[in-house]
Motif scaffolding. Sequence first.
Motif, PDB file in Angstrom:
ATOM      1  N   LEU A 260     -37.565  19.848   8.517  1.00  0.00           N
ATOM      2  CA  LEU A 260     -36.456  19.721   8.284  1.00  0.00           C
ATOM      3  C   LEU A 260     -35.360  18.658   8.941  1.00  0.00           C
ATOM      4  N   VAL A 261     -35.729  18.484  10.299  1.00  0.00           N
ATOM      5  CA  VAL A 261     -35.268  17.373  10.899  1.00  0.00           C
ATOM      6  C   VAL A 261     -35.576  15.907  10.483  1.00  0.00           C
ATOM      7  N   SER A 262     -36.802  15.833   9.900  1.00  0.00           N
ATOM      8  CA  SER A 262     -37.180  14.606   9.508  1.00  0.00           C
ATOM      9  C   SER A 262     -36.593  14.311   8.167  1.00  0.00           C
ATOM     10  N   GLU A 263     -36.020  15.383   7.425  1.00  0.00           N
ATOM     11  CA  GLU A 263     -35.569  14.983   6.165  1.00  0.00           C
ATOM     12  C   GLU A 263     -34.102  14.598   6.486  1.00  0.00           C
ATOM     13  N   LEU A 264     -33.486  15.196   7.497  1.00  0.00           N
ATOM     14  CA  LEU A 264     -32.158  14.869   7.771  1.00  0.00           C
ATOM     15  C   LEU A 264     -32.118  13.381   8.416  1.00  0.00           C
ATOM     16  N   ASP A 265     -32.954  13.050   9.193  1.00  0.00           N
ATOM     17  CA  ASP A 265     -33.326  11.769   9.665  1.00  0.00           C
ATOM     18  C   ASP A 265     -33.414  10.766   8.501  1.00  0.00           C
ATOM     19  N   ALA A 266     -34.160  11.061   7.406  1.00  0.00           N
ATOM     20  CA  ALA A 266     -34.282  10.166   6.303  1.00  0.00           C
ATOM     21  C   ALA A 266     -32.968   9.973   5.546  1.00  0.00           C
ATOM     22  N   ARG A 267     -31.925  11.083   5.553  1.00  0.00           N
ATOM     23  CA  ARG A 267     -30.702  10.847   4.971  1.00  0.00           C
ATOM     24  C   ARG A 267     -29.799  10.596   5.783  1.00  0.00           C
ATOM     25  N   SER A 268     -30.262   9.903   6.991  1.00  0.00           N
ATOM     26  CA  SER A 268     -29.289   9.315   8.055  1.00  0.00           C
ATOM     27  C   SER A 268     -28.123  10.641   8.377  1.00  0.00           C
ATOM     28  N   VAL A 269     -28.589  11.675   8.480  1.00  0.00           N
ATOM     29  CA  VAL A 269     -27.665  12.890   8.927  1.00  0.00           C
ATOM     30  C   VAL A 269     -27.773  13.064  10.397  1.00  0.00           C
ATOM     31  N   ALA A 270     -26.790  13.022  11.132  1.00  0.00           N
ATOM     32  CA  ALA A 270     -26.850  13.063  12.524  1.00  0.00           C
ATOM     33  C   ALA A 270     -26.945  14.735  12.725  1.00  0.00           C
ATOM     34  N   HIS A 271     -27.611  14.989  13.778  1.00  0.00           N
ATOM     35  CA  HIS A 271     -28.190  16.279  14.190  1.00  0.00           C
ATOM     36  C   HIS A 271     -28.367  16.655  15.545  1.00  0.00           C
ATOM     37  N   ARG A 272     -28.525  17.658  15.979  1.00  0.00           N
ATOM     38  CA  ARG A 272     -28.814  18.209  17.327  1.00  0.00           C
ATOM     39  C   ARG A 272     -29.356  19.687  17.560  1.00  0.00           C
ATOM     40  N   THR A 273     -30.247  19.883  17.639  1.00  0.00           N
ATOM     41  CA  THR A 273     -30.975  20.997  18.084  1.00  0.00           C
ATOM     42  C   THR A 273     -30.595  21.880  19.289  1.00  0.00           C
ATOM     43  N   LEU A 274     -29.717  22.615  19.183  1.00  0.00           N
ATOM     44  CA  LEU A 274     -29.091  23.289  20.131  1.00  0.00           C
ATOM     45  C   LEU A 274     -29.819  24.404  20.956  1.00  0.00           C
ATOM     46  N   ALA A 275     -30.608  25.070  20.010  1.00  0.00           N
ATOM     47  CA  ALA A 275     -31.323  26.030  20.457  1.00  0.00           C
ATOM     48  C   ALA A 275     -32.662  26.656  19.548  1.00  0.00           C
ATOM     49  N   VAL A 276     -33.820  26.775  20.400  1.00  0.00           N
ATOM     50  CA  VAL A 276     -34.797  27.508  19.453  1.00  0.00           C
ATOM     51  C   VAL A 276     -35.192  28.814  20.443  1.00  0.00           C
ATOM     52  N   LEU A 277     -35.046  29.920  19.956  1.00  0.00           N
ATOM     53  CA  LEU A 277     -35.284  31.309  20.560  1.00  0.00           C
ATOM     54  C   LEU A 277     -36.288  31.917  19.800  1.00  0.00           C
ATOM     55  N   PRO A 278     -37.438  32.007  20.366  1.00  0.00           N
ATOM     56  CA  PRO A 278     -38.755  32.480  19.971  1.00  0.00           C
ATOM     57  C   PRO A 278     -38.321  33.911  19.611  1.00  0.00           C
ATOM     58  N   GLY A 279     -38.790  34.502  18.571  1.00  0.00           N
ATOM     59  CA  GLY A 279     -38.722  35.849  17.935  1.00  0.00           C
ATOM     60  C   GLY A 279     -38.488  36.092  16.694  1.00  0.00           C
ATOM     61  N   ASP A 280     -38.884  37.321  16.176  1.00  0.00           N
ATOM     62  CA  ASP A 280     -38.758  37.766  14.783  1.00  0.00           C
ATOM     63  C   ASP A 280     -37.698  38.302  14.462  1.00  0.00           C
ATOM     64  N   ARG A 281     -36.893  39.231  15.406  1.00  0.00           N
ATOM     65  CA  ARG A 281     -35.769  39.984  15.310  1.00  0.00           C
ATOM     66  C   ARG A 281     -35.272  40.189  16.510  1.00  0.00           C
ATOM     67  N   PHE A 282     -33.770  40.031  16.580  1.00  0.00           N
ATOM     68  CA  PHE A 282     -32.960  40.138  17.445  1.00  0.00           C
ATOM     69  C   PHE A 282     -31.884  41.249  17.253  1.00  0.00           C
ATOM     70  N   ALA A 283     -32.498  42.641  17.975  1.00  0.00           N
ATOM     71  CA  ALA A 283     -31.827  43.745  17.639  1.00  0.00           C
ATOM     72  C   ALA A 283     -31.038  44.372  19.105  1.00  0.00           C
ATOM     73  N   PRO A 284     -30.053  44.714  18.962  1.00  0.00           N
ATOM     74  CA  PRO A 284     -29.201  45.114  17.684  1.00  0.00           C
ATOM     75  C   PRO A 284     -28.451  43.823  17.101  1.00  0.00           C
ATOM     76  N   GLY A 285     -28.073  43.542  16.001  1.00  0.00           N
ATOM     77  CA  GLY A 285     -27.474  42.399  15.317  1.00  0.00           C
ATOM     78  C   GLY A 285     -26.270  42.289  15.778  1.00  0.00           C
ATOM     79  N   PRO A 286     -25.418  41.301  15.389  1.00  0.00           N
ATOM     80  CA  PRO A 286     -24.085  41.018  15.538  1.00  0.00           C
ATOM     81  C   PRO A 286     -23.341  42.042  14.911  1.00  0.00           C
ATOM     82  N   ASP A 287     -22.006  42.512  15.371  1.00  0.00           N
ATOM     83  CA  ASP A 287     -21.098  43.493  14.840  1.00  0.00           C
ATOM     84  C   ASP A 287     -21.070  43.102  13.566  1.00  0.00           C
TER      85      ASP A 287
END
Length: 296
Positions: A260-287
């Motif tokens: 995904l980020v390689s494709e953004l680079d190829a399209r000259s789209v500026a980007h930052r990955t702000l978080a990578v949170l390992p896990g399949d499910r984050f329960a309970p979810g947002p309200d």
Amino acid sequence: MLGRTTRESPAHAALAAHEAGWSGIAPGSVVMSAVRDESGELLDLGTTAQALDTVASIDDLAAVVHVGHPEQPSPALEQALLAGDPTLIVTAAVPVRPQWVWVAPPGVVGGQVVVDEAGMRDCADLLRTMGVSPRLVPTSTPVGERAVLAGEHGSLVVERSRVPDGWVEVPGSDRVAAQGPVWYGLLQAARAWPRFDGSAQVWLAFGPSDDHRGSLRQTLGVLADAGVDLQHLRSHPSTSGPHVFLTSFRCPEVAVLDALVSELDARSVAHRTLAVLPGDRFAPGPDGLRPRWAGE
């Protein structure tokens, strides 16, 4: 070595670090902890901006930060991260059960309720539904000073471990204590996002290379083609041109994020990955929101 911001609850930040096993994140490091026991207290790193700058500049230092929810990040944290050093990234998240209680001297009912900034963030809506008008104090205010401010007929909302001697819970404290979990994350400085097995929740910020009709649609198409599960999207004005867009999505594997980020680079789209949170499910979810649409 772990820290927190001045406005964060010391008890909750330390509890998150303890439950997630973040204390001593760098075994064998020559950098010693700045406090005696990270299971009960973390280093005060100042304001959010100061904390981010310090984490980015000191090796083996991380911060425990309130994240809102992994699937729906706190706007304040998103903006602070994007405005901060490019190496900053949130690498883990954990929910903790709130430790807030509502207490007063025996026999006291009514009066003003003194609460700090973290307590106001977590409890303000509930307190107001109970007809309470909180008095806000800085989180750094000692509990003894808060008791003086409350006066003879006032009360406090405070963490259970910091209740003044002789004070007791008042009617309604059970509702304060029964609120849903509060999510915290581990903020570190890294040159690349952590590799992960299985899925992870990713916070990705991007700015289209130019601001024309359809530019956002084209970039969202890159995310759609990658097959990620987009759960959060908001925009914010930028001082350097087009709006910036902040997203949160579930990523099935690290190779998908790489592509995904390689494709953004190829399209000259500026980007930052702000978080990578390992896990399949984050329960309970947002309200959840129950919408009422036009025509219903």
